[in-house]
Structures are given as C-alpha cells and as structure tokens.
Write a protein that holds these residues in place. Structure first.
Motif, PDB file in Angstrom:
ATOM      1  N   UNK A 195       0.829  -1.203   0.000  1.00 32.59           N
ATOM      2  CA  UNK A 195       0.000   0.000   0.000  1.00 32.59           C
ATOM      3  C   UNK A 195       0.869   1.261   0.000  1.00 32.59           C
ATOM      4  N   UNK A 196       1.953   1.252   0.776  1.00 27.70           N
ATOM      5  CA  UNK A 196       2.829   2.413   0.868  1.00 27.70           C
ATOM      6  C   UNK A 196       3.722   2.510  -0.365  1.00 27.70           C
ATOM      7  N   UNK A 197       4.157   1.369  -0.889  1.00 29.94           N
ATOM      8  CA  UNK A 197       4.965   1.390  -2.105  1.00 29.94           C
ATOM      9  C   UNK A 197       4.197   2.026  -3.261  1.00 29.94           C
ATOM     10  N   UNK A 198       2.894   1.769  -3.323  1.00 29.86           N
ATOM     11  CA  UNK A 198       2.090   2.404  -4.364  1.00 29.86           C
ATOM     12  C   UNK A 198       2.083   3.919  -4.192  1.00 29.86           C
ATOM     13  N   UNK A 199       1.975   4.406  -2.949  1.00 28.48           N
ATOM     14  CA  UNK A 199       2.020   5.851  -2.724  1.00 28.48           C
ATOM     15  C   UNK A 199       3.341   6.413  -3.229  1.00 28.48           C
ATOM     16  N   UNK A 252     -14.510  15.407   4.124  1.00 30.99           N
ATOM     17  CA  UNK A 252     -15.235  15.900   2.965  1.00 30.99           C
ATOM     18  C   UNK A 252     -15.214  14.914   1.808  1.00 30.99           C
ATOM     19  N   UNK A 253     -15.878  15.285   0.743  1.00 28.00           N
ATOM     20  CA  UNK A 253     -15.896  14.440  -0.453  1.00 28.00           C
ATOM     21  C   UNK A 253     -14.579  14.632  -1.199  1.00 28.00           C
ATOM     22  N   UNK A 254     -13.920  13.535  -1.502  1.00 25.04           N
ATOM     23  CA  UNK A 254     -12.621  13.573  -2.161  1.00 25.04           C
ATOM     24  C   UNK A 254     -12.665  12.789  -3.456  1.00 25.04           C
ATOM     25  N   UNK A 255     -11.965  13.286  -4.450  1.00 24.01           N
ATOM     26  CA  UNK A 255     -11.757  12.493  -5.655  1.00 24.01           C
ATOM     27  C   UNK A 255     -10.602  11.535  -5.409  1.00 24.01           C
ATOM     28  N   UNK A 256     -10.835  10.264  -5.667  1.00 23.61           N
ATOM     29  CA  UNK A 256      -9.801   9.260  -5.462  1.00 23.61           C
ATOM     30  C   UNK A 256      -9.744   8.365  -6.689  1.00 23.61           C
ATOM     31  N   UNK A 257      -8.533   8.027  -7.137  1.00 24.88           N
ATOM     32  CA  UNK A 257      -8.434   7.142  -8.286  1.00 24.88           C
ATOM     33  C   UNK A 257      -8.357   5.693  -7.821  1.00 24.88           C
ATOM     34  N   UNK A 258      -9.018   4.848  -8.578  1.00 21.80           N
ATOM     35  CA  UNK A 258      -9.234   3.445  -8.226  1.00 21.80           C
ATOM     36  C   UNK A 258      -8.083   2.600  -8.777  1.00 21.80           C
ATOM     37  N   UNK A 297      -6.928   5.933  -3.838  1.00 22.17           N
ATOM     38  CA  UNK A 297      -5.968   6.905  -3.321  1.00 22.17           C
ATOM     39  C   UNK A 297      -6.458   8.320  -3.619  1.00 22.17           C
ATOM     40  N   UNK A 298      -6.370   9.205  -2.614  1.00 15.93           N
ATOM     41  CA  UNK A 298      -6.876  10.578  -2.741  1.00 15.93           C
ATOM     42  C   UNK A 298      -5.717  11.562  -2.871  1.00 15.93           C
ATOM     43  N   UNK A 299      -5.506  12.160  -4.037  1.00 19.28           N
ATOM     44  CA  UNK A 299      -4.400  13.125  -4.202  1.00 19.28           C
ATOM     45  C   UNK A 299      -4.483  14.311  -3.254  1.00 19.28           C
ATOM     46  N   UNK A 300      -5.703  14.763  -2.911  1.00 23.08           N
ATOM     47  CA  UNK A 300      -5.838  15.914  -2.015  1.00 23.08           C
ATOM     48  C   UNK A 300      -5.686  15.544  -0.547  1.00 23.08           C
ATOM     49  N   UNK A 301      -5.431  14.305  -0.253  1.00 20.81           N
ATOM     50  CA  UNK A 301      -5.193  13.858   1.117  1.00 20.81           C
ATOM     51  C   UNK A 301      -3.854  13.124   1.157  1.00 20.81           C
ATOM     52  N   UNK A 302      -2.837  13.751   0.580  1.00 20.97           N
ATOM     53  CA  UNK A 302      -1.482  13.220   0.566  1.00 20.97           C
ATOM     54  C   UNK A 302      -1.401  11.837  -0.089  1.00 20.97           C
ATOM     55  N   UNK A 303      -2.308  11.552  -1.022  1.00 23.91           N
ATOM     56  CA  UNK A 303      -2.355  10.257  -1.717  1.00 23.91           C
ATOM     57  C   UNK A 303      -2.588   9.099  -0.756  1.00 23.91           C
TER      58      UNK A 303
END
Length: 426
Positions: free
Chosen positions: A323-327, A371-377, A395-401
């Motif tokens: 999970x962290x390696x993906x970040x 809040x509502x976040x855009x996250x890529x699947x 993963x949410x780019x606006x929440x530090x991925x």
C-alpha cells in the motif's frame, strides 16, 4: 405441574443458556476464521519487532497536491545499488548509522572551521516553507561557502529555521555553529555515499520527503454468509531510513472482537521505495488457536513461512508494504495516476511469490470525514482465485495520496470493505 416432567427448572434454563452461548460463540469463531483468511500462517519463535514510537499531534486536512517537481534540480535519494534487495536494506545497522553520523558531524564541523571566517550572512539561506499538502517540512539547503559546500550540504527541517536565521543575523561565528548543528540533523550525499544519506531525511522526489508517521482508521463492513462488521487501522511509522507498516483488522465488537489479524512489514527506505526485511502476520480468535506466519527477505533468497526458499526479486513487496509502495510510485511518477496506466511488482505472500499488476482506473468521489474527495481506483489485473486475495485501493491526491478506501476480496461472496472513518493523524 407433575404432568410436565420435561419442563426445565431454573437451573435447567441456565444450563441450556450456557450451551446456546457456546454454540453461538463457536459459530462466530468459524465466521471470524473465514473472514480472517481475507487479509494472508509465521513462526511462533520469531522475535518481536521493536516498534517505532510515534506521537500523533494533528489531523490531516484536504490540500492541493504539490506541483510536479522541476527537473532541473537533482533529486536527493539513497545511493544506487545493483539490486535493491535485502543486502541493500540491511547494509546499515543502527550502530553503524550512529557511528557514521558522528563521523559526518565531525567532518562537517572541521570543514566549517577551516573556511576561514566562515560564511557571510548573506550566503546563509533560510529554509523554504513546506510545499502545500506535504506532511512534513521540506528540507532546505544551507550553503555557507564553496569550501564548506564541497564537504557538506546541510538539509534542515522547519524546526531548525529560527536557529539558522538567528545565526545569519549574529555573524560568522554563530553561522558556523548553526551550520554544524544543521549538519548533525541531516546531510546530503558526499563521498561517503550511504553513510551521508543515512543521516538525512529520505526524499521521494525533489521537495517531497517521505511522510512522517501516519495513522489511518477505517470502519469495516464485510460479507460472509451474512453481514460482518468491525474496524481496521493502517499505521505508517518512519524513523530516518527505517520504516514499519502495521495493518490491523478486527471483526466484531470493538471491545471484544471475535477475530483480529495484524500484518506487519519492517525494512528500509531506498531510492526505489520500500525494501522489506521481514513480514509478520498474527491471527487471533476468541475460540481457537493463534496462528502466525512470517517471511524473511535475505540477500539472495526469500524465506517463506514453511521454510521454502525462492530467489530474491528486485522491488518485491509484502501484503502490508504494498500500500505504501504504491504511494511512493504515484508520488515519484505522477503520470502513473492517469487512467489506463499500470504498476507492477513481485508480491511475497507466506506461501509463494507472484508478480502482480495493478491498473489505474477513473477518479471517483469518495465521502470521507474530511469531505468528499476524488480518489483514483487501483485494481489488480488478476481476478480473485482460490488462495489469492484481490485488493483494490482508492488513493486521494488531495489527502497526501493516502488510501481512503480498501476493498479486499476472496471471491464474489466473501469480502471486506474498509472505509476511512476519521481524519488521518500525523
């Protein structure tokens, strides 16, 4: 009353109640065991991990992701090695790091003292403020003079800014002292290579340090012959170039869970991301034995749970570290966040090592406590099959991925869904 000999007396009711309770607990334990298989058995004799300590002082809020780093400036990373395997991860023990860090401080101080009167105040540059959305202060260079810069380029955190600025105002002697102090905190690459970087803050890319220790809490909802509920937590702990990842899952009431499973990855941070050294997995049930499993990452081999050995592979990850390696990959290479892109790496599980490919899907709105976040699947290309677990992450780019949702499937009728239940803590 005499005509009803089968009627239970109060003691009889108590015995029947105890039997019913035991049957209920046994059924819950069976469900807990099956759901436990959704998350990967480790040698009971394996020594316990020395947990990295962290104090969480703030909640993470939405923020714009940092702009792509300029390519003109070099990226400070760990030195390149032929193969980023266990030999690289174990190259520095704690004692070696401490000794080499002390030697670096001495050399830096000697270089400062040798630079005649020291740097002019105008040459001391105060650390830049952290980039928006970055969890920790971005290190800043403190150039002092050509001679000193050739020996050491200090990278100080925002906490060191007052001392550096004060030194600039008070003259060369204080400036030299401040630079020596900064060098004791963090130094960049020099002729000593690994030793110099071991003392510094690991960087994912230019201006983007690896995040500080972070804790994410999730509400768990799953399905196994009916609804199951619980809690989960992902904890990223970092101490210099050493890391730990804890993934804890509990099925049942928070105070008395029917089943718990902890997955732990420990290793080092390198220029290619995380290099696990060992993986531990412990499953406990309210009824039944505790099951353990482990993976050891050695120089040339990976030691699986039952003693089987397979060849070491570059960039291999485990169930928790992936999970962290993906970040790391999505941060170091932002283009990988685009729809249709994919990432691939070997994944070590207790009984085998397979190569897994994850495809990046479209961005979706996810409702979270911040809040509502855009996250890529991000979804594995292979479907779940017997013995495999299919893990999907948002993963949410606006929440530090950070991962705001994690879906773990065994098959279409057996799964657990983890959704963020409060703001991440750092």
């Amino acid at each position: 009353m005499a005509g009803h000999p089968a009627r239970l007396t109060p003691p009889g009711w108590r015995r029947a109640g105890r039997v019913a309770l035991l049957v209920t607990l046994a059924l819950h334990a069976l469900v807990g065991q099956q759901v436990g298989e959704l998350i990967a058995p480790i040698d009971p004799a394996a020594p316990p991990l020395q947990r990295i300590q962290a104090a969480y002082t703030r909640s993470v809020a939405q923020a714009e992701p940092p702009a792509p780093a300029a390519a003109a400036r070099p990226v400070v990373t760990a030195p390149t090695r032929p193969r980023p395997g266990a030999a690289q991860a174990r190259a520095l023990t704690a004692e070696q790091i401490a000794a080499e860090q002390a030697a670096l401080r001495e050399r830096a101080l000697a270089a400062v003292q040798a630079a005649s009167a020291g740097p002019r105040p105008a040459e001391v540059v105060a650390p830049a403020p952290p980039a928006s959305g970055v969890a920790v202060a971005a290190p800043a260079s403190a150039p002092v003079s050509a001679a000193v810069s050739a020996a050491v380029s200090a990278a100080v955190s925002a906490a060191a800014a007052p001392a550096t600025s004060a030194a600039a105002a008070s003259g060369p002697a204080s400036s030299a002292s401040a630079v020596a102090t900064a060098a004791s905190v963090s130094v960049s690459a020099s002729a000593s290579g690994v030793a110099a970087l071991a003392a510094g803050t690991p960087m994912i890319s230019e201006g983007r340090p690896w995040p500080v220790s972070t804790r994410l809490s999730y509400a768990l909802h799953g399905w196994y012959n009916g609804d199951v509920y619980g809690q989960a937590q992902v904890e990223w702990l970092r101490e210099g170039w050493r890391y730990q990842v804890y993934l804890d899952v509990a099925v049942g009431p928070r105070l008395a869970p029917l089943m718990t499973r902890r997955m732990t990855s420990e290793g080092r941070i390198t220029e290619r991301g995380l290099v696990p050294q060992r993986y531990l997995q412990v499953t406990q049930q309210i009824i039944g034995r505790t099951r353990t499993a482990r993976i050891g990452f050695e120089d040339s081999e990976i030691l699986l749970d039952k003693g089987n050995r397979v060849p070491q592979q570059a960039d291999v990850q485990d169930t928790a570290s992936q999970f962290i390696q993906m970040i790391y990959l999505f941060t170091a290479q932002p283009a990988l966040q685009e729809v249709g892109r994919s990432i691939e790496f070997p994944l070590a599980m207790p009984h085998r090592v397979d190569r897994w490919t994850y495809d990046v899907g479209r961005r979706e709105p996810i409702t979270t406590p911040v809040g509502v976040l855009e996250a890529f699947h991000v979804k594995p290309r292979r479907a779940a099959s017997k013995g495999d677990l299919s893990v999907e992450v948002w993963y949410a780019p606006r929440l530090q991925l950070l991962p705001v949702r994690i879906l773990i499937r065994q098959d279409e009728n057996t799964w657990v869904d983890l959704q963020l239940e409060k703001a991440p803590e750092q």
